[in-house]
Write an enzyme that holds these catalytic residues in place. Structure first.
Site, PDB file in Angstrom:
ATOM      1  N   TYR A   1      42.259  83.128  56.218  1.00  0.00           N
ATOM      2  CA  TYR A   1      42.636  81.639  55.868  1.00  0.00           C
ATOM      3  C   TYR A   1      42.310  81.345  54.397  1.00  0.00           C
ATOM      4  O   TYR A   1      41.542  82.159  53.714  1.00  0.00           O
ATOM      5  CB  TYR A   1      42.185  80.525  56.910  1.00  0.00           C
ATOM      6  CG  TYR A   1      40.545  80.548  57.082  1.00  0.00           C
ATOM      7  CD1 TYR A   1      39.778  81.086  56.497  1.00  0.00           C
ATOM      8  CD2 TYR A   1      40.200  79.625  58.454  1.00  0.00           C
ATOM      9  CE1 TYR A   1      38.346  80.952  56.775  1.00  0.00           C
ATOM     10  CE2 TYR A   1      38.913  79.711  58.925  1.00  0.00           C
ATOM     11  CZ  TYR A   1      38.132  80.149  58.032  1.00  0.00           C
ATOM     12  OH  TYR A   1      36.644  80.145  58.319  1.00  0.00           O
ATOM     13  N   GLU A   2      42.670  80.141  53.969  1.00  0.00           N
ATOM     14  CA  GLU A   2      42.417  79.881  52.622  1.00  0.00           C
ATOM     15  C   GLU A   2      43.142  80.697  51.479  1.00  0.00           C
ATOM     16  O   GLU A   2      42.704  81.151  50.667  1.00  0.00           O
ATOM     17  CB  GLU A   2      40.949  79.713  52.464  1.00  0.00           C
ATOM     18  CG  GLU A   2      40.497  78.564  51.557  1.00  0.00           C
ATOM     19  CD  GLU A   2      40.987  77.203  51.535  1.00  0.00           C
ATOM     20  OE1 GLU A   2      41.011  76.673  52.634  1.00  0.00           O
ATOM     21  OE2 GLU A   2      41.614  76.604  50.609  1.00  0.00           O
ATOM     22  N   GLY A   3      44.261  81.187  52.028  1.00  0.00           N
ATOM     23  CA  GLY A   3      44.913  82.342  51.448  1.00  0.00           C
ATOM     24  C   GLY A   3      44.500  83.618  51.782  1.00  0.00           C
ATOM     25  O   GLY A   3      43.434  84.081  51.717  1.00  0.00           O
TER      26      GLY A   3
END
Lengths: 597, 597
Positions: B445-447
């Site tokens: 997550y978060e890229g």
């Protein structure tokens, strides 16, 4: 959904691991290549159509302990019955007891497919096969007569009872005790933990093989004996008698393989009334129990290696399918075809493609190593004297590599598979996370991979004064030279990369033999794990190349060359770093121990 | 049980990442080194004594959806209240809204401790901090007035609503829509997935930041706007009004972070009656929503990196403690001391020691990289013009490395931690498996880390025409030269190993800039992930060395040198292989794509 890769498996068995040549010259009697194909096809069909659909429910339901009985997941008892009725349980077992006496290679290939479909389910027959092997090798005629046919048919299952809370890797300190009785039987008392399929509802009886200590037995591993302890006593006519004094006290709550009951077994607590003590029969000789266990260790370790291959295969299939279907962003060069508009399937992104091809290469390498190990086991059984000894050594050498490399690959590939799925990989319903949860036990049980590395370095490298491993490395060099000699530009730098990797393996091997000869065991042990990885990676490169050098006209030759080249030019450079760690890593270890204080 | 490593954290913050020097010259106003110590001590106390004991129950109970309300695990609402009453939520927030305006470095250090104790719990404030940041940077005065104080105090929490089923990494295609109303408000309609702490019972109100598309907005990422949508509408006097038209439809069943509710949120379904459409307020300008999100991206990505550090630290502590206590076998040189008889603690076995020291080195390296990144963020806020720009670039360069390397290390170290526990590592009650389950989301997550790698290679390396990264590599060379110049034999080969690693990083960096300048983006992208790892490993070596060169008289200098040497002589050799993959790996990728067909 997993679909058994029968062609890939057949190719690797036949042309990389050596089954085709052995069948050709009649090494396995009248086994024909047609029969090999038919068996693989049928195993693939069963794994894909019947087993795979029940794998997920095994994970979500898990095995449950209800009123002292273990219930396996819905549909599993029926699945097990179908499976054993297909004759799969006795593939390699002696014909005298109903088995088919087929090469171990075929069983290993089938095990791969069962484990891909459901590792938790496949553990049941894996344990039974181990029990069969121990009884065949060490059981008295009376025990064989009474138990083997039922185990071979799979009507009864088998277990291995080794671990106790304080005795895992070190079995010398186990406390379960056995008492001799005048009638030649024994009474067993104690507690065993982590007993796979120790209790369940999928078979009529369970045959426990239990390590225990007799009174006044020598201390340590030389005072351990092996006993057969059935769940239900067996009458003279083969019918089932009363319940024996053994029961499942509890199930473990585990990270994965939820469908496989992992039991704490209590022997001799008298819970069913009557005289206390589970009735057992000696297998082999008193105090020689550990030797009996070692007999089947090679096969059991290889079977765990197959779990690594199996999960890597299933995880790769799932990730490739997802990456074809999922669209996000626009990959370089993507022209925005069809309905998907501007977005590319994520498989078009170079980073995703690189990940998936890495998964493919590692999976195929692990598979080839395991099959080659199975081939060596088969040859050790089918060749005469000296050659048999050579092949037994080869199997002994390859076993720790097969177990450790394949299970490490299983974890690595399953984790990469989650990554390819992005956020969906973290959601349990997707199924990618289950692969990581299931396979995470494989580097641990049947001897941790650290123990495999110790075994490889301290016991296997010195076989025949190092000639076994040196001879093997010589064979690898021939593969590298064949690639170089092929002058096929599609191989890219493969020839040189293989040469460098083999040189790294050779140098590290020489160094390990040298320092051990000089008594510097601690230095050798410090480098054991990187050496094991170095061995596995180099073998992966060589076996991919061996397959890539063969064109059987199946249209797969180009792909095999491309995969081999990718592996050589992307993954083999690590071998140099690994050699460096083996040779130069230990110097810094002692001083750094202070950080652990 | 996790115990916050306050001394280690303080040393790294102060002497590796640069906090001590900055405080010394008054860069952060009247912040004193004593206050820094006091804050770290108190955060450590809270994490160790209050948060850690409730981490396990969060995993076993998980968040539950009951009648449309989400219940967090037993004790968590009280824990959250104690935590925010301690003032921890507003550590870096503006003083005007009740924050303490402390350096980001301190918050990052505290985040490490919260995440070690319970990553699932720490996610709540992590999201709130992101919302605060977005509002501070882009909110209107009216919105700030109404929402910021409550968010800074933690009485209300914040969320980020980006992802939709078809729009994860690629936000340009999201479909949630917003309609303008005459009173200046908007109505939001749509479905968002994977919303962390989207609904819960630990705070009075929840402030959702939602990306949505206005009618006739440009296609793609230039047509996205950001809206503030509170769970309960807020009256003019600050009291809570009626429920807004947004609710949690379901919770995800995840591999880990079970205590953190991951919600599917439905906007504008009219479930609470009245006019349909969740009432929202624009944050920033219309169609500039993505730019608003990018503002806080650096901090959010670094916060996820801290999760990797945090779990690596906790997993290492657990494994070291287990390895001290568990006895099996006899290590070379073990004399059989005391009551344990012949058996050694497993920490005495070279393979186990090597594993644990590797875990230590990777954890410490990931920590130093993340803290250095936080330092760069702080400097970018506290320096004037040109220097601020330099530090903002430095933060931008380090962010993808911090996020990806630290989260990869988190997964790797958690998995090694399981391995050290042997069979017990697979049993959930042990707690080692939870670390792997929890941290496995962090590389996603978060890229995803693949997207971090693309960001690093395509957007960060070219900053200031490559001068930013070249300048940074120059600083790393100075560290290597200082080690070489120290002539301390305890460093072993560290100097040369660092030089080689930095040379590899430099070569790969040059190559990536070159091929991109030549328009060969696909080649650059193929090597992005190995390059990112190369960057992280080299930085690990350099930062361990930087710390090892300083003796602050705390008795830790020798240990730091020993750990640095171990890292350099065991782990840095991989950098050469990684450089090779970056430069030579892409050539084979295109051909190998055929294996994915």
């Amino acid at each position: 959904m997993y679909k058994a890769p029968v062609e890939e498996i057949a190719f690797t068995l036949n042309h990389v691991a050596g089954l085709a040549d052995a069948v050709e010259i009649g090494r396995f009697g009248d086994l024909s290549s047609d029969l090999v194909s038919a068996i693989l096809e049928e195993a693939g069909r069963f794994a894909t159509n019947e087993m795979e659909p029940l794998g997920g429910i095994g994970d979500t339901q898990g095995a449950r302990l209800v009123d002292g009985e273990v219930r396996t997941p819905d549909g599993w008892p029926e699945l097990y019955r179908h499976w054993r009725e297909g004759g799969w349980n006795g593939l390699t077992a002696p014909e005298a007891f109903g088995g088919q006496h087929l090469p171990h290679m075929l069983n290993v290939a089938a095990l791969e497919m069962w484990n891909s479909a459901s590792m938790a389910f496949a553990l049941a027959p894996t344990l039974t096969m181990g029990a069969i092997e121990a009884l065949v090798a060490h059981g008295s005629d009376a025990l064989k007569e009474k138990y083997l046919a039922k185990l071979v048919s799979g009507e009864w299952t088998g277990t291995m009872n080794l671990t106790e809370p304080h005795a895992g890797s070190d079995l010398g300190v186990l406390k379960t005790r056995a008492e001799r009785r005048d009638d030649g039987t024994y009474r067993i008392f104690g507690q065993k933990i982590f007993i796979t399929w120790g209790e369940h509802d999928a078979a009529d009886n369970i045959v426990h093989l239990v390590l225990a200590r007799l009174p006044n037995a020598p201390a340590g591993t030389r005072g351990i004996s092996l006993f057969l302890v059935p769940k239900f006593l067996v009458n003279e006519d083969g019918s089932l008698g009363p319940r024996n004094d053994v029961f499942c006290h509890s199930l473990e709550h585990k990270l994965g393989i939820h469908g496989s009951p992992t039991c704490t077994m209590i022997y001799g607590d008298g819970v069913f009334g009557g005289e206390k003590g589970a009735i057992g029969w000696l297998v082999g000789e008193e105090n020689k129990g550990l030797a009996c266990m070692f007999t089947m260790m090679n096969n059991a370790r290889l079977a765990v290696g197959m779990q690594g291959v199996a999960i890597a295969e299933a995880a790769t299939q799932k990730a490739v399918a997802y990456a074809h279907g999922r669209t996000q962003g626009k990959a370089p060069g993507w022209s925005g075809e069809g309905q998907r508009g501007d977005m590319s399937p994520i498989i078009e992104h170079p980073d995703v493609a690189r990940t998936l091809i890495t998964m493919k290469a590692l999976t195929q390498g692990a598979r080839a190593i395991c099959y080659a190990c199975a081939h060596a086991i088969d040859m050790s059984h089918h060749m005469a004297a000296d050659e048999a000894r050579h092949w037994a050594e080869r199997a002994a050498l390859l076993t720790p590599v097969a177990k450790s490399f394949a299970t490490d690959v299983g974890v690595e590939v399953a984790s990469l598979g989650i990554q390819v799925h992005g956020g969906m990989g973290f959601i349990e319903e997707t199924g990618a996370a289950r692969y990581l949860r299931d396979v995470r036990i494989a580097p641990i049980y049947e001897g941790t991979n650290g123990i495999q590395a110790i075994d490889l370095v301290t016991r296997k490298l010195p076989l025949s004064s190092g000639e076994q491993v040196r001879g093997f490395i010589g064979e690898l060099k021939e593969i590298a030279e064949s690639v170089a000699a092929s002058n096929d530009p599609a191989f890219g730098e493969t020839g040189d990369r293989l040469r460098a990797a083999i040189a790294a393996l050779e140098a590290a091997t020489g160094w390990l033999l040298e320092v051990q000869a000089a008594g510097r065991n601690s230095d050798a042990l410090a480098g054991a794990t990187p050496y094991q990885r170095l061995f596995g990676l180099t073998l992966t490169g060589c076996y991919l190349a061996k397959g890539a050098l063969i064109d059987i006209g199946d249209g797969g030759a180009e792909k095999r060359v491309a995969l081999c080249r990718f592996m050589a030019e992307n993954l083999l450079a690590e071998t140099s770093a690994l050699k460096d760690r083996v040779i130069a890593g230990a110097a810094s270890l002692e001083a750094a121990r202070t950080v652990l204080a």
